[in-house]
Design a protein around this motif. Sequence first.
Motif, mmCIF file in Angstrom:
data_model
loop_
_atom_site.group_PDB
_atom_site.id
_atom_site.type_symbol
_atom_site.label_atom_id
_atom_site.label_comp_id
_atom_site.label_asym_id
_atom_site.label_seq_id
_atom_site.Cartn_x
_atom_site.Cartn_y
_atom_site.Cartn_z
ATOM 1 N N VAL A 207 0.834 -1.203 0.000
ATOM 2 C CA VAL A 207 0.000 0.000 0.000
ATOM 3 C C VAL A 207 0.874 1.261 0.000
ATOM 4 O O VAL A 207 0.618 2.203 -0.743
ATOM 5 C CB VAL A 207 -0.990 -0.026 1.181
ATOM 6 C CG1 VAL A 207 -1.692 1.307 1.349
ATOM 7 C CG2 VAL A 207 -2.022 -1.136 0.980
ATOM 8 N N VAL A 208 1.920 1.265 0.818
ATOM 9 C CA VAL A 208 2.831 2.417 0.848
ATOM 10 C C VAL A 208 3.577 2.532 -0.481
ATOM 11 O O VAL A 208 3.709 3.629 -1.038
ATOM 12 C CB VAL A 208 3.798 2.328 2.048
ATOM 13 C CG1 VAL A 208 4.885 3.399 1.962
ATOM 14 C CG2 VAL A 208 3.020 2.444 3.356
ATOM 15 N N ALA A 209 4.027 1.404 -1.032
ATOM 16 C CA ALA A 209 4.709 1.432 -2.330
ATOM 17 C C ALA A 209 3.775 1.946 -3.424
ATOM 18 O O ALA A 209 4.227 2.559 -4.391
ATOM 19 C CB ALA A 209 5.227 0.040 -2.691
ATOM 20 N N GLY A 210 2.462 1.736 -3.229
ATOM 21 C CA GLY A 210 1.473 2.234 -4.180
ATOM 22 C C GLY A 210 1.175 3.710 -4.028
ATOM 23 O O GLY A 210 0.333 4.250 -4.736
ATOM 24 N N THR B 27 4.462 14.225 5.873
ATOM 25 C CA THR B 27 5.296 13.909 4.727
ATOM 26 C C THR B 27 4.722 12.656 4.077
ATOM 27 O O THR B 27 4.517 11.638 4.740
ATOM 28 C CB THR B 27 6.756 13.661 5.165
ATOM 29 O OG1 THR B 27 7.223 14.813 5.852
ATOM 30 C CG2 THR B 27 7.640 13.374 3.979
ATOM 31 N N GLY B 28 4.439 12.722 2.799
ATOM 32 C CA GLY B 28 3.921 11.572 2.075
ATOM 33 C C GLY B 28 5.027 10.603 1.741
ATOM 34 O O GLY B 28 6.213 10.881 1.965
ATOM 35 N N PRO B 29 4.668 9.443 1.190
ATOM 36 C CA PRO B 29 5.683 8.462 0.810
ATOM 37 C C PRO B 29 6.715 9.042 -0.146
ATOM 38 O O PRO B 29 7.854 8.604 -0.179
ATOM 39 C CB PRO B 29 4.876 7.352 0.131
ATOM 40 C CG PRO B 29 3.504 7.489 0.660
ATOM 41 C CD PRO B 29 3.312 8.963 0.932
ATOM 42 N N GLY C 136 1.515 7.332 6.974
ATOM 43 C CA GLY C 136 2.483 7.626 8.019
ATOM 44 C C GLY C 136 3.848 7.026 7.768
ATOM 45 O O GLY C 136 4.730 7.097 8.622
ATOM 46 N N PHE C 137 4.026 6.440 6.608
ATOM 47 C CA PHE C 137 5.299 5.802 6.275
ATOM 48 C C PHE C 137 5.851 6.425 5.002
ATOM 49 O O PHE C 137 5.117 7.011 4.217
ATOM 50 C CB PHE C 137 5.093 4.291 6.066
ATOM 51 C CG PHE C 137 4.546 3.606 7.283
ATOM 52 C CD1 PHE C 137 5.394 3.169 8.284
ATOM 53 C CD2 PHE C 137 3.178 3.439 7.443
ATOM 54 C CE1 PHE C 137 4.880 2.554 9.423
ATOM 55 C CE2 PHE C 137 2.657 2.830 8.568
ATOM 56 C CZ PHE C 137 3.510 2.386 9.565
ATOM 57 N N LEU C 138 7.143 6.279 4.800
ATOM 58 C CA LEU C 138 7.797 6.818 3.613
ATOM 59 C C LEU C 138 8.095 5.703 2.625
ATOM 60 O O LEU C 138 8.136 4.519 2.993
ATOM 61 C CB LEU C 138 9.097 7.526 4.006
ATOM 62 C CG LEU C 138 8.932 8.718 4.957
ATOM 63 C CD1 LEU C 138 10.288 9.281 5.349
ATOM 64 C CD2 LEU C 138 8.053 9.795 4.341
ATOM 65 N N VAL D 7 -6.278 -0.557 1.477
ATOM 66 C CA VAL D 7 -6.712 -1.576 0.533
ATOM 67 C C VAL D 7 -5.560 -1.817 -0.436
ATOM 68 O O VAL D 7 -4.953 -0.868 -0.951
ATOM 69 C CB VAL D 7 -7.978 -1.135 -0.225
ATOM 70 C CG1 VAL D 7 -8.348 -2.151 -1.301
ATOM 71 C CG2 VAL D 7 -9.136 -0.926 0.750
ATOM 72 N N HIS D 8 -5.258 -3.077 -0.685
ATOM 73 C CA HIS D 8 -4.184 -3.418 -1.615
ATOM 74 C C HIS D 8 -4.457 -2.761 -2.967
ATOM 75 O O HIS D 8 -5.604 -2.738 -3.429
ATOM 76 C CB HIS D 8 -4.094 -4.940 -1.781
ATOM 77 C CG HIS D 8 -2.845 -5.361 -2.463
ATOM 78 N ND1 HIS D 8 -2.707 -5.308 -3.840
ATOM 79 C CD2 HIS D 8 -1.675 -5.810 -1.972
ATOM 80 C CE1 HIS D 8 -1.501 -5.722 -4.163
ATOM 81 N NE2 HIS D 8 -0.846 -6.033 -3.049
ATOM 82 N N PRO D 9 -3.422 -2.205 -3.602
ATOM 83 C CA PRO D 9 -3.643 -1.531 -4.891
ATOM 84 C C PRO D 9 -4.382 -2.394 -5.917
ATOM 85 O O PRO D 9 -5.202 -1.880 -6.676
ATOM 86 C CB PRO D 9 -2.219 -1.191 -5.358
ATOM 87 C CG PRO D 9 -1.443 -1.037 -4.081
ATOM 88 C CD PRO D 9 -2.022 -2.072 -3.147
#
Length: 178
Positions: free
Chosen positions: A27-30, A157-159, A35-37, A98-100
């Motif tokens: 999800v973050v990679a998408g 700060t967004g990913p 809250g994560f980079l 939700v998963h991309p």
Amino acid sequence: MTAAITALPAPGLRDHRDELAALLVDVVAGGSSLGFLAGLDHAGAAAWWDSLLPAVEDGSLALWVSRADDGRLDGTVSWYRESKPNGRHRAELRKLMVHPAARGRGTARALLAEAEAAAARAGVLLLFLDTETGSAAERVYRSAGWTEAGTIPDYATGPDGRLHPTTLYYKRPRGAAG
């Protein structure tokens, strides 16, 4: 299509931690702002899920997962019940993800509806959340009847490493006494 949404107690969180960590990484990679980079790895995601165990065990954090028809975990949502005496009537909705590959199938709406219904059953009178302004999640909340309370510039700060505003929302769960 989401096959099932279930509550996830502490033993389930421990048992499915690696699957939850993989979901968070994807999800973050998408590009989702949770809250994560960018570059979050499995170990970091697993450690974050582990950090939630005490709150799930003491009941202050309620957690749900959704699974696709094939059994794959494709989403999650949680809410944290305030423990301070003046705020026990409210809870913060957290980490709707939700998963991309599963987006656009109603998974977010189904998770949100389950969290809202559980809040009403638990006597929560007010839910609130923050989400990245202009995000797809913001459209989900609006369409589900959440009310915008305001926007805070440069909140997180967004990913991608850039500062983004956040919009605050609230909702009174249907059926909640109050």
